[in-house]
Design a protein around this motif. Structure first.
Motif, PDB file in Angstrom:
ATOM      1  N   GLN A  37       0.807  -1.293   0.281  1.00  0.00           N
ATOM      2  CA  GLN A  37       0.008   0.105  -0.215  1.00  0.00           C
ATOM      3  C   GLN A  37       0.815   1.350  -0.015  1.00  0.00           C
ATOM      4  OE1 GLN A  37      -3.308  -0.248   2.884  1.00  0.00           O
ATOM      5  NE2 GLN A  37      -3.844  -2.194   2.408  1.00  0.00           N
ATOM      6  N   LEU A  38       0.670   2.179  -0.847  1.00  0.00           N
ATOM      7  CA  LEU A  38       1.200   3.399  -0.848  1.00  0.00           C
ATOM      8  C   LEU A  38       0.401   4.600  -0.246  1.00  0.00           C
ATOM      9  CD1 LEU A  38       2.620   3.349  -4.465  1.00  0.00           C
ATOM     10  CD2 LEU A  38       3.589   2.916  -2.454  1.00  0.00           C
ATOM     11  N   SER A  39      -1.123   4.549  -0.464  1.00  0.00           N
ATOM     12  CA  SER A  39      -1.949   5.130   0.088  1.00  0.00           C
ATOM     13  C   SER A  39      -3.208   4.649   0.295  1.00  0.00           C
ATOM     14  CB  SER A  39      -2.251   6.354  -1.014  1.00  0.00           C
ATOM     15  OG  SER A  39      -3.084   6.009  -1.936  1.00  0.00           O
ATOM     16  N   GLU A  40      -4.349   5.296   0.714  1.00  0.00           N
ATOM     17  CA  GLU A  40      -5.688   4.348   0.910  1.00  0.00           C
ATOM     18  C   GLU A  40      -6.152   3.898  -0.374  1.00  0.00           C
ATOM     19  OE1 GLU A  40      -7.869   6.693   3.733  1.00  0.00           O
ATOM     20  OE2 GLU A  40      -6.503   6.560   5.428  1.00  0.00           O
ATOM     21  N   GLN A  41      -5.743   4.251  -1.527  1.00  0.00           N
ATOM     22  CA  GLN A  41      -6.189   4.016  -2.726  1.00  0.00           C
ATOM     23  C   GLN A  41      -5.523   3.158  -3.546  1.00  0.00           C
ATOM     24  OE1 GLN A  41      -7.000   7.554  -1.738  1.00  0.00           O
ATOM     25  NE2 GLN A  41      -8.778   6.768  -1.076  1.00  0.00           N
ATOM     26  N   VAL A  42      -4.197   3.339  -3.465  1.00  0.00           N
ATOM     27  CA  VAL A  42      -3.551   2.640  -4.565  1.00  0.00           C
ATOM     28  C   VAL A  42      -2.085   2.058  -3.628  1.00  0.00           C
ATOM     29  CG1 VAL A  42      -4.153   4.085  -6.430  1.00  0.00           C
ATOM     30  CG2 VAL A  42      -2.169   4.671  -5.094  1.00  0.00           C
TER      31      VAL A  42
ATOM     32  N   SER B 209      11.254  -4.019  -3.190  1.00  0.00           N
ATOM     33  CA  SER B 209      12.541  -3.287  -3.114  1.00  0.00           C
ATOM     34  C   SER B 209      12.638  -1.892  -3.421  1.00  0.00           C
ATOM     35  CB  SER B 209      13.549  -4.017  -3.931  1.00  0.00           C
ATOM     36  OG  SER B 209      13.114  -4.520  -5.362  1.00  0.00           O
ATOM     37  N   LEU B 210      11.267  -1.587  -4.235  1.00  0.00           N
ATOM     38  CA  LEU B 210      11.321  -0.062  -4.470  1.00  0.00           C
ATOM     39  C   LEU B 210      10.596   0.576  -3.254  1.00  0.00           C
ATOM     40  CD1 LEU B 210      11.721   1.121  -7.033  1.00  0.00           C
ATOM     41  CD2 LEU B 210       9.278   1.104  -7.698  1.00  0.00           C
ATOM     42  N   LEU B 211      10.135  -0.138  -2.083  1.00  0.00           N
ATOM     43  CA  LEU B 211       9.549   0.655  -1.013  1.00  0.00           C
ATOM     44  C   LEU B 211      10.460   1.451  -0.298  1.00  0.00           C
ATOM     45  CD1 LEU B 211       7.009  -1.888   0.560  1.00  0.00           C
ATOM     46  CD2 LEU B 211       6.489   0.175  -0.717  1.00  0.00           C
ATOM     47  N   PRO B 212      11.719   1.105  -0.032  1.00  0.00           N
ATOM     48  CA  PRO B 212      12.463   1.911   0.655  1.00  0.00           C
ATOM     49  C   PRO B 212      12.834   3.257   0.039  1.00  0.00           C
ATOM     50  CG  PRO B 212      13.439  -0.097   0.580  1.00  0.00           C
ATOM     51  CD  PRO B 212      12.287  -0.359  -0.208  1.00  0.00           C
ATOM     52  N   LEU B 213      12.707   3.187  -1.313  1.00  0.00           N
ATOM     53  CA  LEU B 213      12.787   4.520  -2.128  1.00  0.00           C
ATOM     54  C   LEU B 213      11.669   5.242  -1.959  1.00  0.00           C
ATOM     55  CD1 LEU B 213      14.880   2.438  -3.536  1.00  0.00           C
ATOM     56  CD2 LEU B 213      14.690   4.370  -5.440  1.00  0.00           C
ATOM     57  N   TRP B 214      10.420   4.847  -2.007  1.00  0.00           N
ATOM     58  CA  TRP B 214       9.306   5.269  -1.801  1.00  0.00           C
ATOM     59  C   TRP B 214       9.059   5.841  -0.485  1.00  0.00           C
ATOM     60  CZ3 TRP B 214       4.610   7.378  -4.128  1.00  0.00           C
ATOM     61  CH2 TRP B 214       3.621   7.480  -3.078  1.00  0.00           C
ATOM     62  N   GLN B 215       9.363   5.482   0.668  1.00  0.00           N
ATOM     63  CA  GLN B 215       9.376   5.724   1.967  1.00  0.00           C
ATOM     64  C   GLN B 215      10.443   7.063   2.021  1.00  0.00           C
ATOM     65  OE1 GLN B 215      10.176   1.943   3.767  1.00  0.00           O
ATOM     66  NE2 GLN B 215       7.904   1.556   3.655  1.00  0.00           N
ATOM     67  N   ASN B 216      11.447   7.141   1.433  1.00  0.00           N
ATOM     68  CA  ASN B 216      12.553   7.936   1.301  1.00  0.00           C
ATOM     69  C   ASN B 216      11.895   9.155   0.429  1.00  0.00           C
ATOM     70  OD1 ASN B 216      14.700   8.866   2.729  1.00  0.00           O
ATOM     71  ND2 ASN B 216      16.206   8.121   0.933  1.00  0.00           N
ATOM     72  N   GLN B 217      11.015   9.070  -0.139  1.00  0.00           N
ATOM     73  CA  GLN B 217      10.179  10.239  -0.762  1.00  0.00           C
ATOM     74  C   GLN B 217      10.981  10.286  -2.325  1.00  0.00           C
ATOM     75  OE1 GLN B 217       9.157  13.460   1.748  1.00  0.00           O
ATOM     76  NE2 GLN B 217       7.176  12.628   1.786  1.00  0.00           N
ATOM     77  N   GLU B 218      11.599   9.427  -2.774  1.00  0.00           N
ATOM     78  CA  GLU B 218      12.538   9.559  -3.965  1.00  0.00           C
ATOM     79  C   GLU B 218      11.690   8.888  -5.249  1.00  0.00           C
ATOM     80  OE1 GLU B 218      16.664   9.154  -1.989  1.00  0.00           O
ATOM     81  OE2 GLU B 218      15.930   7.225  -2.568  1.00  0.00           O
TER      82      GLU B 218
ATOM     83  N   GLY C 275      16.185  -3.705  -9.851  1.00  0.00           N
ATOM     84  CA  GLY C 275      17.158  -3.191 -10.690  1.00  0.00           C
ATOM     85  C   GLY C 275      17.356  -1.561 -10.353  1.00  0.00           C
ATOM     86  N   LEU C 276      16.023  -1.064 -10.138  1.00  0.00           N
ATOM     87  CA  LEU C 276      16.117   0.389  -9.988  1.00  0.00           C
ATOM     88  C   LEU C 276      16.778   0.545  -8.320  1.00  0.00           C
ATOM     89  CD1 LEU C 276      12.462   1.348 -11.177  1.00  0.00           C
ATOM     90  CD2 LEU C 276      14.778   1.917 -12.266  1.00  0.00           C
TER      91      LEU C 276
ATOM     92  N   GLY D  71      14.776   9.469  -8.251  1.00  0.00           N
ATOM     93  CA  GLY D  71      15.989  10.207  -8.083  1.00  0.00           C
ATOM     94  C   GLY D  71      16.178  10.905  -6.793  1.00  0.00           C
ATOM     95  N   GLY D  72      17.351  11.277  -6.678  1.00  0.00           N
ATOM     96  CA  GLY D  72      17.614  11.780  -5.391  1.00  0.00           C
ATOM     97  C   GLY D  72      16.920  13.446  -5.277  1.00  0.00           C
ATOM     98  N   ARG D  73      16.568  13.947  -6.372  1.00  0.00           N
ATOM     99  CA  ARG D  73      15.986  15.432  -6.226  1.00  0.00           C
ATOM    100  C   ARG D  73      14.366  15.123  -6.710  1.00  0.00           C
ATOM    101  NH1 ARG D  73      20.167  19.879  -6.646  1.00  0.00           N
ATOM    102  NH2 ARG D  73      21.783  18.636  -7.425  1.00  0.00           N
ATOM    103  N   VAL D  74      13.816  13.997  -6.607  1.00  0.00           N
ATOM    104  CA  VAL D  74      12.513  13.972  -7.116  1.00  0.00           C
ATOM    105  C   VAL D  74      11.655  14.165  -5.726  1.00  0.00           C
ATOM    106  CG1 VAL D  74      10.874  12.013  -7.509  1.00  0.00           C
ATOM    107  CG2 VAL D  74      12.847  12.312  -8.842  1.00  0.00           C
ATOM    108  N   LYS D  75      10.560  14.976  -5.923  1.00  0.00           N
ATOM    109  CA  LYS D  75       9.584  14.769  -4.806  1.00  0.00           C
ATOM    110  C   LYS D  75       8.606  13.726  -4.763  1.00  0.00           C
ATOM    111  CE  LYS D  75       8.753  19.553  -4.772  1.00  0.00           C
ATOM    112  NZ  LYS D  75       7.992  20.759  -4.912  1.00  0.00           N
ATOM    113  N   GLY D  76       8.902  12.732  -4.004  1.00  0.00           N
ATOM    114  CA  GLY D  76       8.239  11.572  -4.054  1.00  0.00           C
ATOM    115  C   GLY D  76       6.624  11.813  -3.754  1.00  0.00           C
TER     116      GLY D  76
END
Lengths: 395, 480
Positions: A75-80, A88-97, A286-287, A335-340
């Motif tokens: 889960q990323l939000s209450e909808q999606v 393995s993408l979750l840590p990046l999501w949590q880091n708002q990248e 990979g990402l 990316g490091g400058r992405v506003k997640g």
């Protein structure tokens, strides 16, 4: 005179950024020193089973056999939420990248693989035929600096896509072999007698330029994994190999503006689930590997990753536990400058049976954001009209 | 070629002073309609007029392969995905399929090299790249072989018959999911591609046409032995609306509707032009040729004859990039070389981007300039360099700096090693070749090997044999 005009153009772009709402950051003058990594999901990934609207009953109504069960969704939000293979993408999501771009498409979508990818790669309108990739047009009007090995490198694909039609591009599978074989490229170039021959002469020239850049910077040993901020994720297969190849050549000091990596196999008309799960797992691993490797080089803040595909799939599954060609799709920007966060619009599935999805983000908005806000170059002349950029980057 | 004929042909040399199409014209015709040409073959065609030369080509056609296929092609095979196999059995089956796939590729490349009717192979390859199926999805080499036999049989026959046959071809039915298309659960894959890629081309049909056509193909299926069977209970008997016509159409009706559209003739003619003549079609020629193709009820031979007799064809030297098989098989033909292991040549062509029996996707190889990128161009040159010099073997590059094996690279390296081992014994003997064919001067060699002048001029004092290596590495050798 020319320089003055360029200067004024750059000033104009800068002013524009500062007056637009939601764009409170100012662009550092990094230009093409910042890397764009395009990830092509070839075959038209099913975005609805990638970024899953798990709170929607309509989703499960349209996908009785291939819908991802709610408890499995990341889960990323209450909808999606994400497909379970993308852990393995979750840590990046949590880091708002990670920016999750929902409903990416274009008006009057074409559902042919080949025509639609051409539209994406030339950044044309649906009924407009352009002979050159959008990056080729960019680099012609606003070239990369001298000393760049190439405008871009292409990995895991034989065609140049957005770099087609004249950009300085090399296809790389093994940089060492490439550098060694490059002596076979012709060093003198006479005039060409046909366009076929002039193409070959151009490729010979690109090889020599790229090879001399690769050779100027002798291979350093791979970074000690222990030096990396986090242990490298376990990633195997062709996609991870391409990412390692890219990271290796960048580590050598090779300068390029763009890399494109292709992940193939998303044309899932039948028995979609196992295939897509495997591919999405490869993608996410990979990402995550790319982040680790770029961070180890201190370049993650100067790296922007954008996924794309020719189209998405139809919301309603077909009779073979697969999906047929559809329209708007979900994509990722990292990316490091992405506003997640979540951008665009969650797929409006209510009332749909055989219909296709409308788009919420025109893909040319993403390209404009890359050109203008990531590289600080002028995007309007490139796409024939102004596309509203997305506030997805931070200073 | 037997020695007597070769000696007879040598009597026709030297290479100058032909009344007919001459050395340049013969080299052009043979290279475009086949794979390379050695000086003896060129000598045979050089004295003929354009019409005589084209008729000669079309009068000596065969429709079946000369090379014996591997024995397994006619043996019963295990269905892929057969239930209850152990992991070991699955692996063994996969290994066997991979070996068969390589043998099959080698078999076809060998046929291209030795066929007395190279135009047949050239056209079989054209149809393979038009009615595309790929082993990765089809999964059964036997079915790909059957499809290849079908394509060869109709290679210069009738396009309409070929279209109907290919729609029922088991490999095609698996590749484009016809087998999964049933009443109430349509799968649109074949219906879409038959319009977009096989007949009309993009922009000449609607999404509605595709959906309705998919319903018409329901009930087409495969039996337990993977042969075509019609299953009436799976067919959708309702009315369909396709191209504005309404009726209870079946699959053959849809194919006939597609053949009735002149756009189909135009689409195929244009594609053939780009394959044989040039990337820039000439509208007047295309109109005339496609009208002829349509009027002749899609007979392929008259279309080919007319196309090869256009002045545009004879003025198109150097306008096409050689495909990988044109480059590799063509070079072997030109220099009378036979690899001891054709699987190695298949591996090389895979590296060059043309893995026969496994095109990249249903649109096939895009061809033209797309054959050449930095990687494929260097691999081409390395092959040519090794033929004419004795290049050092490629260092294995699959062991990373820390001594670990990289699995993906290891697999590539295995292919490379096979290619190395298989190609090493093929060694061009420039002196012998030049002596046999009386290639005395660098100018002789240039006319026999290149379609356009070399991009890098040769030193003035070279003889024919010495000129071969620099000519093979010249960028001009990549075009024809």
């Amino acid at each position: 005179m020319f320089q003055r005009r360029e200067f004024l153009k750059a000033m104009g772009a800068g002013l524009l950024v500062s007056v637009l709402p939601n764009l409170s950051y100012a662009l550092a003058p990094a230009g093409y020193q910042r890397l764009l990594v395009l990830v092509e999901l070839k075959g038209g990934n099913d975005g609805l089973n990638t970024v899953i609207p798990y709170s929607s009953d309509d989703y499960y109504r349209l996908r009785p056999s291939i819908g991802i069960a709610r408890p499995q969704v990341l889960q990323l939000s209450e909808q999606v939420g994400l497909h379970p293979a993308m852990q393995s993408l979750l840590p990046l999501w949590q880091n708002q990248e990670v920016a999750v771009l929902q409903g990416v498409g274009y008006p009057e979508p074409n559902l042919s693989h080949f025509r639609s990818i051409e539209i994406w790669e030339t950044a044309s309108a649906s009924n407009q035929y352009l002979g050159e990739g959008w990056l080729t047009r960019l680099f012609r009007s606003q070239p990369t600096p001298p000393g760049f090995a190439a405008d871009g490198v292409v990995l895991s694909s034989q065609n140049l896509g957005p770099l087609d039609g004249g950009a300085r591009a090399v296809v790389l599978s093994n940089p060492q072999d490439f550098a060694r074989q490059a002596k076979l490229a012709a060093d003198q170039q006479a005039g060409a007698h046909s366009s076929a021959l002039s193409h070959i002469l151009k490729v010979e020239g690109d090889i020599r330029t790229a090879a001399s850049a690769l050779q100027q910077a002798p291979m350093k040993p791979p970074a000690n994994p222990a030096d990396a901020p986090t242990a490298p994720p376990k990633a195997a297969g062709g996609f991870a190999q391409a990412i390692n190849t890219l990271a290796d050549i960048l580590q050598n000091g090779t300068r390029i503006a763009v890399a494109r990596i292709t992940l193939t196999g998303f044309d899932t008309h039948g028995n979609q689930q196992p295939t897509q799960a495997r591919l999405l797992g490869e993608l996410a691993d990979g990402l995550a590997l790319l982040k680790t490797r770029m961070q180890a080089q201190g370049r993650w803040d100067d790296t922007l990753v954008l996924s794309y595909a020719e189209f998405g799939r139809r919301p309603r599954e077909n009779g073979n536990r697969g999906t047929d060609h559809g329209t708007a799709n979900n994509h990722f920007l990292l990316g490091g400058r992405v506003k997640g966060g979540l951008y665009g619009q969650t797929a409006p599935l209510a009332g749909l049976t055989d219909g296709n999805l409308p788009y919420a983000i025109d893909f040319r908005q993403l390209y404009s954001t890359v050109v203008q806000d990531w590289w600080g170059k002028d995007a309007t002349s490139l796409f024939g009209q102004r596309f509203g950029r997305l506030p997805v980057l931070r200073a | 070629m037997n020695t007597a004929i070769r000696l007879l042909l040598l009597a026709l040399l030297p290479l100058q002073a032909w009344a007919g199409i001459g050395v340049e014209g013969a080299r052009h015709l043979l290279s475009r309609t086949g794979f390379g040409a050695n000086p003896a073959q060129i000598a045979l065609y050089a004295p003929l007029s354009r019409q005589q030369a084209v008729d000669r080509l079309l009068d000596y056609l065969s429709y079946s392969a000369l090379t014996a296929p591997p024995a397994w092609v006619n043996e019963p095979f295990e269905r892929p995905g057969k239930p209850n196999l152990s992991e070991d059995e699955k692996k063994a089956l996969q290994k066997e399929r991979n070996e068969h796939a390589q043998e099959l590729r080698g078999w076809w490349l060998e046929e291209m090299r030795i066929s007395p009717s190279p135009l047949t192979e050239k056209m079989t390859l054209f149809w393979h790249n038009h009615f595309v199926s790929g082993l990765d999805k089809v999964g059964v080499p036997q079915l790909m072989y059957q499809q290849n036999v079908l394509l060869r049989k109709q290679a210069l026959g009738n396009f309409g018959q070929l279209l109907h046959a290919i729609a029922r071809d088991p490999a095609m039915m698996r590749y484009l999911d016809t087998v999964n298309n049933r009443k109430g659960q349509p799968n649109e894959n074949f219906a879409r591609e038959v319009m977009e890629l096989f007949t009309l081309g993009e922009g000449h049909y609607s999404e509605q046409d595709i959906r309705e056509a998919a319903r018409a193909f329901t009930g087409w299926s495969l039996d337990k032995d993977f042969q075509f069977i019609y299953r009436p209970n799976l067919h959708d008997n309702g009315d369909k609306t396709i191209f504005g016509q309404q009726g209870n159409f079946d699959g053959d009706d849809v194919l006939d509707m597609l053949l009735r559209k002149p756009q189909t003739a135009r689409f195929v003619t244009l594609k053939l032009w780009k394959y044989l003549v040039s990337p820039t079609p000439n509208e007047a020629d295309i109109q005339r040729l496609s009208a002829l193709f349509y009027r002749d009820n899609y007979e392929i031979r008259p279309l080919l004859r007319a196309m090869l007799l256009t002045p545009a064809f004879w003025n198109s030297q150097g306008q096409l990039v050689k495909s990988p098989v044109e480059l590799t098989v063509g070079t072997l033909v030109t220099f009378d070389l036979t690899p001891p292991d054709w699987r190695a040549l298949a591996g090389l062509n895979r590296q060059l981007g043309q893995d026969v029996f496994n095109p990249p996707n249903v649109k096939g190889w895009p061809g033209g300039d797309a054959w050449i990128n930095s990687t494929t161009l260097l691999t081409r040159k390395q092959f040519l360099d090794r033929l004419s010099h004795d290049a050092a073997p490629i260092r294995n590059s699959f062991v990373s700096a820390d001594g670990q094996m990289d699995e993906q690279r290891g697999r590539e390296a295995r292919i490379r090693r096979l290619v190395q081992a298989g190609l090493r014994p093929i060694k061009l003997q420039p002196d012998e070749w030049a002596a046999i064919y009386h290639v005395n001067t660098a100018a002789d060699a240039t006319r026999l090997l290149l379609a356009v002048p070399p991009a890098q001029p040769l030193p003035a004092d070279m003889n024919g044999a010495q000129a071969i290596a620099p000519l093979l590495l010249d960028p001009a050798y990549q075009v024809h």
